[in-house]
Design an enzyme around this catalytic site. Sequence first.
Site, PDB file in Angstrom:
ATOM      1  N   CYS A  10     -12.057  -6.297  79.498  1.00  0.00           N
ATOM      2  CA  CYS A  10     -13.282  -6.292  78.989  1.00  0.00           C
ATOM      3  C   CYS A  10     -14.327  -6.991  79.934  1.00  0.00           C
ATOM      4  CB  CYS A  10     -13.200  -7.375  77.537  1.00  0.00           C
ATOM      5  SG  CYS A  10     -12.275  -6.720  76.251  1.00  0.00           S
ATOM      6  N   HIS A  70     -20.342  -9.921  76.483  1.00  0.00           N
ATOM      7  CA  HIS A  70     -19.297  -9.190  75.962  1.00  0.00           C
ATOM      8  C   HIS A  70     -19.185  -9.170  74.544  1.00  0.00           C
ATOM      9  CE1 HIS A  70     -15.820  -6.897  75.054  1.00  0.00           C
ATOM     10  NE2 HIS A  70     -14.923  -8.037  74.845  1.00  0.00           N
ATOM     11  N   ASN A  75     -15.541  -4.301  69.220  1.00  0.00           N
ATOM     12  CA  ASN A  75     -15.324  -4.572  70.386  1.00  0.00           C
ATOM     13  C   ASN A  75     -14.789  -3.428  71.281  1.00  0.00           C
ATOM     14  OD1 ASN A  75     -14.332  -5.257  72.957  1.00  0.00           O
ATOM     15  ND2 ASN A  75     -13.150  -7.000  72.431  1.00  0.00           N
TER      16      ASN A  75
HETATM   17  O1  UT7 Z   1     -12.465  -9.353  74.190  1.00  0.00           O
HETATM   18  C1  UT7 Z   1     -11.679 -10.167  73.686  1.00  0.00           C
HETATM   19  C2  UT7 Z   1     -11.109  -9.825  72.554  1.00  0.00           C
HETATM   20  N1  UT7 Z   1     -10.340 -10.687  71.703  1.00  0.00           N
HETATM   21  C3  UT7 Z   1     -11.453 -11.379  70.716  1.00  0.00           C
HETATM   22  O2  UT7 Z   1     -12.564 -11.507  70.932  1.00  0.00           O
HETATM   23  C4  UT7 Z   1     -10.456 -12.058  69.627  1.00  0.00           C
HETATM   24  C5  UT7 Z   1     -10.776 -13.572  69.559  1.00  0.00           C
HETATM   25  N2  UT7 Z   1     -10.156 -14.109  68.433  1.00  0.00           N
HETATM   26  C6  UT7 Z   1     -10.806 -13.956  67.134  1.00  0.00           C
HETATM   27  O3  UT7 Z   1     -11.975 -13.472  66.926  1.00  0.00           O
HETATM   28  C7  UT7 Z   1     -10.076 -14.154  66.074  1.00  0.00           C
HETATM   29  O4  UT7 Z   1      -9.114 -15.122  66.350  1.00  0.00           O
HETATM   30  C8  UT7 Z   1      -9.569 -13.085  64.772  1.00  0.00           C
HETATM   31  C9  UT7 Z   1     -10.890 -12.638  64.087  1.00  0.00           C
HETATM   32  C10 UT7 Z   1      -8.843 -12.154  65.724  1.00  0.00           C
HETATM   33  C11 UT7 Z   1      -8.775 -13.806  63.939  1.00  0.00           C
HETATM   34  O5  UT7 Z   1      -9.325 -14.821  63.359  1.00  0.00           O
HETATM   35  P1  UT7 Z   1      -8.721 -16.340  62.883  1.00  0.00           P
HETATM   36  O6  UT7 Z   1      -9.514 -17.126  62.298  1.00  0.00           O
HETATM   37  O7  UT7 Z   1      -8.056 -16.730  64.110  1.00  0.00           O
HETATM   38  O8  UT7 Z   1      -7.409 -15.722  61.856  1.00  0.00           O
HETATM   39  P2  UT7 Z   1      -6.046 -15.477  61.705  1.00  0.00           P
HETATM   40  O9  UT7 Z   1      -5.340 -14.747  62.872  1.00  0.00           O
HETATM   41  O10 UT7 Z   1      -5.552 -17.235  61.894  1.00  0.00           O
HETATM   42  O11 UT7 Z   1      -5.619 -15.170  60.472  1.00  0.00           O
HETATM   43  C12 UT7 Z   1      -6.089 -15.848  59.281  1.00  0.00           C
HETATM   44  C13 UT7 Z   1      -5.598 -14.996  57.898  1.00  0.00           C
HETATM   45  C14 UT7 Z   1      -3.980 -14.607  58.199  1.00  0.00           C
HETATM   46  O12 UT7 Z   1      -3.530 -14.711  56.876  1.00  0.00           O
HETATM   47  P3  UT7 Z   1      -2.649 -16.132  56.151  1.00  0.00           P
HETATM   48  O13 UT7 Z   1      -1.688 -16.297  57.372  1.00  0.00           O
HETATM   49  O14 UT7 Z   1      -3.477 -17.391  56.384  1.00  0.00           O
HETATM   50  O15 UT7 Z   1      -2.453 -15.796  54.928  1.00  0.00           O
HETATM   51  C15 UT7 Z   1      -4.092 -13.421  58.612  1.00  0.00           C
HETATM   52  O16 UT7 Z   1      -2.635 -12.549  58.142  1.00  0.00           O
HETATM   53  O17 UT7 Z   1      -6.310 -13.902  58.031  1.00  0.00           O
HETATM   54  C16 UT7 Z   1      -5.208 -12.751  57.967  1.00  0.00           C
HETATM   55  N3  UT7 Z   1      -5.621 -11.610  58.513  1.00  0.00           N
HETATM   56  C17 UT7 Z   1      -6.585 -10.589  57.962  1.00  0.00           C
HETATM   57  N4  UT7 Z   1      -7.005 -10.502  56.663  1.00  0.00           N
HETATM   58  C18 UT7 Z   1      -7.839  -9.332  56.098  1.00  0.00           C
HETATM   59  C19 UT7 Z   1      -5.851 -11.342  60.012  1.00  0.00           C
HETATM   60  N5  UT7 Z   1      -6.384 -10.222  60.122  1.00  0.00           N
HETATM   61  C20 UT7 Z   1      -6.897  -9.677  58.950  1.00  0.00           C
HETATM   62  C21 UT7 Z   1      -7.653  -8.600  58.481  1.00  0.00           C
HETATM   63  N6  UT7 Z   1      -7.828  -8.521  57.093  1.00  0.00           N
HETATM   64  N7  UT7 Z   1      -8.001  -7.625  59.255  1.00  0.00           N
END
Ligand code: UT7
Length: 319
Positions: free
Chosen positions: A113, A246, A276
């Site tokens: 990225c 980005h 992204n």
């Molecule tokens: O170029 C760099 C690229 N990467 C990034 O920029 C990513 C940076 N990170 C982030 O943006 C965030 O960490 C994410 C948006 C990817 C995830 O957010 P989070 O607040 O860290 O969520 P999490 O992974 O801890 O998931 C929280 C909950 C989980 O459920 P439980 O275990 O709490 O029941 C996931 O299973 O959200 C759930 N979840 C979803 N729910 C609905 C994960 N993905 C989804 C989804 N839709 N797409």
Amino acid sequence: MFARITGVGSFLPGQPVSNNDLALRGIETNDEWIVSRTGIKARHLAEPGQTSSELALEASHRALAAAGIDASELDLIILATSTPDFIFPSTACLLQGKLGNQGATAFDIQAVCSGFVYALTMAEKFIRSGSHKKALVVGAEVFSRILDWNDRGTCVLFGDGAGAVVLEASDKPGILATSLHADGAHHGILSVPGNVCGGAVTGDPFLRMDGKAVFKFAVRVLAEVAEECCTLAGISPAEVDWLIPHQANIRIIEATAKKMGLPMDKVIVTVDQHGNTSAASVPLALDVAVRDGRIQPGQKIMLEGVGGGFTWGAVLLEF
Ligand code: UT7
């Protein structure tokens, strides 16, 4: 001698695919989760068989038209991608062939990225050395090909697209400062840990990410590298007219702007409409803001990338 952007162009494949469209395709997700965690409302996805070089070609035609030059005049083509058409030849050479340019230096950059910021910095150094005069710098990706569509934590975040700029030697100010970094100790938090060996995929061919670790890393280094670039150019962050970070996540973008003391009305945001697009995200956002008239000649623009590797970097320029 400066290296100056003289034309910008971009291309997005097909129609926008909304969060609800993804849910209708069977992904266990919803608009509220995606918007509140990331700010993403839609992304574009390439047709089956549509490649990075094809997206790059459309974006390049638009950038060349904006610069008012013909592809035959280019003496340098640098293309940033993590989703090349082939293992080799480089996507830059495939683009060169499609553009009908013969003889220019052409190669790919792989910095995920941060790829466009790396590629632009590389092109600036070629031009400032006096060896090259007219460069095409492209970020092009079909990330949809390396997503695990059964992993809702990653597949909703990315999109496909391409952005391009023409960078020319000029006695008028253009790029004012650049800063690139990497730390391979963090290679495991964002990767596609697979390859092709003996005709078969080895390892895992899909994007894997520790979202929380990436989030924290990105916020820290984006603010740091922007400040570093301002210091190199001898300006304060408040003098930046437009920040183009980005486009991965609106919360990362907002946190970076806050750390830099910049209000959000000085930040170009396209993550809501593009998702992204990795190496394509910064030139895509630049093109949107140039074409809608927000970016004006003489303004100071800070471009920033962060991504797998880990890599990060910034380019400060006068437009
Ligand atoms: O170029 C760099 C690229 N990467 C990034 O920029 C990513 C940076 N990170 C982030 O943006 C965030 O960490 C994410 C948006 C990817 C995830 O957010 P989070 O607040 O860290 O969520 P999490 O992974 O801890 O998931 C929280 C909950 C989980 O459920 P439980 O275990 O709490 O029941 C996931 O299973 O959200 C759930 N979840 C979803 N729910 C609905 C994960 N993905 C989804 C989804 N839709 N797409």
